[in-house]
Design a protein around this motif. Structure first.
Motif, PDB file in Angstrom:
ATOM      1  N   ILE A  50      34.804  37.874  44.508  1.00 48.80           N
ATOM      2  CA  ILE A  50      33.395  37.966  44.871  1.00 48.80           C
ATOM      3  C   ILE A  50      32.552  37.693  44.090  1.00 48.80           C
ATOM      4  N   PRO A  51      31.579  36.628  43.083  1.00 46.56           N
ATOM      5  CA  PRO A  51      30.996  36.708  42.727  1.00 46.56           C
ATOM      6  C   PRO A  51      29.940  37.516  42.918  1.00 46.56           C
ATOM      7  N   ALA A  52      29.042  38.133  41.635  1.00 49.96           N
ATOM      8  CA  ALA A  52      27.539  38.332  41.192  1.00 49.96           C
ATOM      9  C   ALA A  52      26.754  37.745  40.617  1.00 49.96           C
ATOM     10  N   TYR A  53      25.486  38.223  39.607  1.00 50.87           N
ATOM     11  CA  TYR A  53      24.884  37.923  38.874  1.00 50.87           C
ATOM     12  C   TYR A  53      25.851  37.499  37.607  1.00 50.87           C
ATOM     13  N   VAL A  54      26.056  38.954  37.773  1.00 54.15           N
ATOM     14  CA  VAL A  54      26.387  39.301  35.485  1.00 54.15           C
ATOM     15  C   VAL A  54      27.656  40.198  35.966  1.00 54.15           C
ATOM     16  N   ASN A  55      28.464  40.008  37.529  1.00 53.58           N
ATOM     17  CA  ASN A  55      29.832  40.290  37.202  1.00 53.58           C
ATOM     18  C   ASN A  55      30.680  40.214  38.237  1.00 53.58           C
ATOM     19  N   LEU A  56      32.102  39.492  38.663  1.00 52.21           N
ATOM     20  CA  LEU A  56      33.255  39.591  39.220  1.00 52.21           C
ATOM     21  C   LEU A  56      33.918  40.410  40.226  1.00 52.21           C
ATOM     22  N   LEU A  57      33.503  40.720  41.186  1.00 51.34           N
ATOM     23  CA  LEU A  57      34.417  41.710  41.517  1.00 51.34           C
ATOM     24  C   LEU A  57      35.981  41.073  42.106  1.00 51.34           C
ATOM     25  N   VAL A  58      37.003  41.540  41.487  1.00 50.53           N
ATOM     26  CA  VAL A  58      38.180  40.751  42.107  1.00 50.53           C
ATOM     27  C   VAL A  58      39.696  41.756  42.550  1.00 50.53           C
ATOM     28  N   ARG A  59      39.641  41.264  43.876  1.00 47.40           N
ATOM     29  CA  ARG A  59      40.063  41.877  45.119  1.00 47.40           C
ATOM     30  C   ARG A  59      41.724  41.975  45.047  1.00 47.40           C
ATOM     31  N   PHE A  60      42.475  42.305  44.656  1.00 54.02           N
ATOM     32  CA  PHE A  60      43.627  42.198  44.659  1.00 54.02           C
ATOM     33  C   PHE A  60      44.664  43.403  45.460  1.00 54.02           C
ATOM     34  N   ASP A  61      46.100  43.172  45.910  1.00 56.23           N
ATOM     35  CA  ASP A  61      47.096  43.899  46.666  1.00 56.23           C
ATOM     36  C   ASP A  61      47.913  45.035  45.175  1.00 56.23           C
ATOM     37  N   PRO A  62      46.655  46.731  45.127  1.00 55.88           N
ATOM     38  CA  PRO A  62      47.486  46.990  44.653  1.00 55.88           C
ATOM     39  C   PRO A  62      49.343  47.761  44.828  1.00 55.88           C
ATOM     40  N   LEU A  63      49.326  46.991  45.756  1.00 49.73           N
ATOM     41  CA  LEU A  63      51.201  47.138  45.745  1.00 49.73           C
ATOM     42  C   LEU A  63      52.127  46.611  45.134  1.00 49.73           C
ATOM     43  N   VAL A  64      51.611  45.246  44.441  1.00 54.20           N
ATOM     44  CA  VAL A  64      52.350  44.139  44.602  1.00 54.20           C
ATOM     45  C   VAL A  64      52.413  43.548  42.828  1.00 54.20           C
ATOM     46  N   THR A  65      50.934  44.145  42.008  1.00 57.61           N
ATOM     47  CA  THR A  65      50.020  44.092  41.038  1.00 57.61           C
ATOM     48  C   THR A  65      49.252  45.049  40.591  1.00 57.61           C
ATOM     49  N   ASP A  66      49.091  45.211  39.113  1.00 60.34           N
ATOM     50  CA  ASP A  66      48.019  46.182  38.923  1.00 60.34           C
ATOM     51  C   ASP A  66      47.015  46.199  38.456  1.00 60.34           C
ATOM     52  N   HIS A  67      46.095  46.876  37.570  1.00 61.63           N
ATOM     53  CA  HIS A  67      44.902  46.305  36.792  1.00 61.63           C
ATOM     54  C   HIS A  67      45.626  45.557  35.419  1.00 61.63           C
ATOM     55  N   VAL A  68      46.382  46.450  35.103  1.00 62.01           N
ATOM     56  CA  VAL A  68      46.723  45.985  33.501  1.00 62.01           C
ATOM     57  C   VAL A  68      47.071  43.604  33.869  1.00 62.01           C
ATOM     58  N   ARG A  69      47.797  44.171  34.422  1.00 61.39           N
ATOM     59  CA  ARG A  69      48.031  42.561  34.915  1.00 61.39           C
ATOM     60  C   ARG A  69      47.354  41.751  35.004  1.00 61.39           C
ATOM     61  N   VAL A  70      46.669  42.121  36.596  1.00 63.31           N
ATOM     62  CA  VAL A  70      45.507  40.990  36.567  1.00 63.31           C
ATOM     63  C   VAL A  70      44.333  40.677  35.432  1.00 63.31           C
ATOM     64  N   ALA A  71      43.939  41.921  34.590  1.00 61.11           N
ATOM     65  CA  ALA A  71      42.883  41.653  33.659  1.00 61.11           C
ATOM     66  C   ALA A  71      43.851  40.990  32.396  1.00 61.11           C
ATOM     67  N   ALA A  72      45.559  40.977  32.259  1.00 66.24           N
ATOM     68  CA  ALA A  72      45.731  39.665  31.207  1.00 66.24           C
ATOM     69  C   ALA A  72      46.083  38.300  32.126  1.00 66.24           C
ATOM     70  N   HIS A  73      45.953  38.487  33.205  1.00 69.14           N
ATOM     71  CA  HIS A  73      45.920  37.265  33.752  1.00 69.14           C
ATOM     72  C   HIS A  73      44.289  36.566  33.432  1.00 69.14           C
ATOM     73  N   LEU A  74      43.430  36.871  33.889  1.00 67.78           N
ATOM     74  CA  LEU A  74      41.927  36.860  33.727  1.00 67.78           C
ATOM     75  C   LEU A  74      41.404  36.461  32.113  1.00 67.78           C
ATOM     76  N   GLN A  75      41.639  37.110  31.607  1.00 64.29           N
ATOM     77  CA  GLN A  75      41.842  37.144  29.939  1.00 64.29           C
ATOM     78  C   GLN A  75      42.478  36.130  29.292  1.00 64.29           C
ATOM     79  N   ALA A  76      43.895  35.220  30.376  1.00 70.33           N
ATOM     80  CA  ALA A  76      44.253  33.706  29.563  1.00 70.33           C
ATOM     81  C   ALA A  76      43.374  32.811  30.335  1.00 70.33           C
TER      82      ALA A  76
END
Lengths: 215, 322
Positions: A50-76
């Motif tokens: 969900i994009p807003a003006y200065v930030n993007l909210l990324v929602r996910f299933d925490p039973l499948v992945t976690d914040h560290v792995r999501v952040a790494a994907h977004l960094q890439a």
């Protein structure tokens, strides 16, 4: 220039990618670039973004992945070269300038009501994001002379179709809702039709031009 | 196959597990406020766990069945009566053509989930049968039920069984709502943060599917700062951002609001934190004026709670032989 974004774990099912805390064009462009890159290349467990003006909210299933792995994907994704910005379709929206706040907007801006209308019509607007409620497309590009802060208190029951402005933005409302923005007119152009083949008139990134009508 | 609505109750809507994927357009998830109870009711009648059911708030509807089916009521303690005779909650029972289902007074909780074998077969809109009344979307004509409505039923193989008290989930007294302190926690003073967790809050009358407002606690004290460009003038204002489900806003710093299934997707108020998913169901069972406390947890504790809730659902399936 936008600085490196911050990754904020705001919920166990969500990571907020924060590109800044000020309303700036370049910051918003960075949000939309990441949103598009993610749509093209989602990760396992991705739910929605969900994009807003200065930030993007990324929602996910925490039973499948976690914040560290999501952040790494977004960094890439952020390291990829930026694609060409899309021009967006041009949408025309009709306005009857009969809003209850028109005179006060004029007084606070040091303009006549005619000048407020001309200024509003002169804006080159872009659909920055959807937010708040269904079909509430936030339009950036409100000209500086009529840039006012929100009102002190919200007014309840503002009818759907109201053209409202505040803080450099404009919205054509799609529901009867409270608002603390300034009501300068109403629009007969349908923006939201949840049962139609195209529920929303706008896509994020579209350009919008207002056209004055009398009824 | 149909269910006829003789009287609608206070606000009864068709809900399933919601409509993910449209939040970026301002369309929220919707779906049952207490998803645990919704799943339990569906399991009892032999439905898919995400089949559409009726969510009744505070007061039950009166329904008439045109065909034989199996019914189960789970969630808040809203006692069912079939043709005037008591039926248990959290247990499947059969109905015959012409039978009337009514309800006694709510004993505890706030929302009851009425599942019928086959599921409520209203049209799917944007991937869900859930009603989003504010957007007049989904459910039966996009609105709460009215007397005279007739709801189609799908075909199903009726289930049976009961769920014992130890496998149910209900809020404590006071309800303990676990939360992750959030993005803007640093904007309030350390003393205000401590007080926020120490206070016992009460559910305000303005508590609905969009959000639950709490009152009776101490007003927040903010760390002074210069408001960034684009944000409103109150210290609780930020540049408009997206709001996660469960996020806690405190407009003006006085009364926290926890955004729920019909959340507005964004706006200009800072979020103090986020109630963890496992406890969102409990909020859906809080009546106005009931006491609640916010309890700080770490991300690891939040994830552990999510696993616990999955385990609780697995226990239901295993108990019912699914």
């Amino acid at each position: 220039m936008t600085q490196a974004p911050l990754f904020r774990p705001v919920a166990e099912h969500g990571l907020l990618v924060e590109f800044g805390d000020r309303l700036e064009e370049a910051t918003h462009a960075a949000v939309l670039r990441l949103d598009q890159a993610l749509a093209a290349d989602p990760f396992p467990g991705f739910a929605e973004a969900i994009p807003a003006y200065v930030n993007l909210l990324v929602r996910f299933d925490p039973l499948v992945t976690d914040h560290v792995r999501v952040a790494a994907h977004l960094q890439a994704l952020l390291r990829q070269p930026a694609g060409a910005a899309q021009a967006g379709a041009l949408r025309t929206v009709d306005v009857v300038y009969d809003g209850p706040d028109l005179a006060e907007v004029a007084a606070l801006s040091g303009l006549t009501t005619g000048q407020v209308i001309a200024t509003h019509l002169s804006g080159a607007y872009r659909v920055a994001l959807y937010g708040f409620a269904p079909g509430y497309a936030y339009l950036s590009g409100l000209p500086d002379p009529i840039r006012l802060p929100r009102k002190e208190a919200a007014i309840r029951g503002v009818p759907a179709g109201s053209v409202i402005i505040a803080a450099g933005q404009c919205i054509v409302t799609t529901l009867t809702m409270p608002t603390g923005w300034w009501i300068i007119g109403h629009s007969p152009t349908p923006i939201l039709d949840p049962n139609g083949p195209r529920p929303f008139l706008f896509d994020v990134g579209d350009r919008v031009q207002f056209r004055q009508v009398t009824a | 196959m149909a269910v006829n609505v003789i009287s609608p109750g206070l606000s009864t809507t068709v809900q399933d597990l919601g409509r993910p994927g449209y939040y970026h357009l301002g369309i929220p998830l919707s779906g049952g406020m207490d998803r645990f109870a919704l799943r339990a009711a569906n399991m009892l009648v032999g439905n898919d766990e995400g089949a559409a059911v009726l969510e009744a708030v505070f007061m039950g509807p009166e329904l008439e069945f045109t065909e034989a089916a199996t019914v189960a009521v789970a969630g808040g303690e809203l006692p069912p009566k079939l043709n005037g005779d008591d039926r248990p909650t959290w247990e499947a029972f059969p109905v015959k053509p012409g039978d009337r289902l009514t309800f006694g007074f709510l004993k505890s909780g706030a929302r009851a989930y009425i599942a019928v074998s086959g599921g409520i077969d209203v049209p799917v809109k944007l991937g869900s049968r859930s009603t989003y009344t504010l957007g007049a979307l989904g459910g039966h004509e996009g609105r709460a039920l009215k007397a005279g409505d007739s709801l189609p039923l799908g075909k199903g193989i009726p289930g049976k069984g009961a769920i014992p008290a130890n496998l149910r989930r209900q809020p404590g007294n006071p309800a303990e709502l676990r939360m992750l302190p959030g993005l803007y926690w640093h904007r309030i003073t350390a003393a205000a943060g401590k007080q926020f967790f120490a206070d016992t809050w009460k559910v305000a009358p303005e508590a609905d599917r969009i959000g639950y407002r709490f009152k009776g606690g101490t007003a927040l004290e903010f760390v002074p700062r210069e408001q960034p460009f684009g944000a409103g003038s109150n210290p609780s204002n930020i540049v408009d951002a997206c709001y996660p489900y469960g996020s806690i806003q405190v407009p003006g710093g006085t009364e926290p609001i926890v955004l729920h299934r019909d959340a507005v997707s964004g706006g200009g108020y800072m979020m103090l934190g986020c109630v963890i998913s496992a406890d969102m169901d409990l909020i859906g069972q809080l009546q106005p004026h009931s006491p609640a406390r916010f309890v700080e947890v770490t991300m690891d504790q939040a994830l552990a709670a999510r696993h616990d809730r999955q385990a609780a659902l697995a226990a239901l399936r295993s108990h019912l032989g699914r």
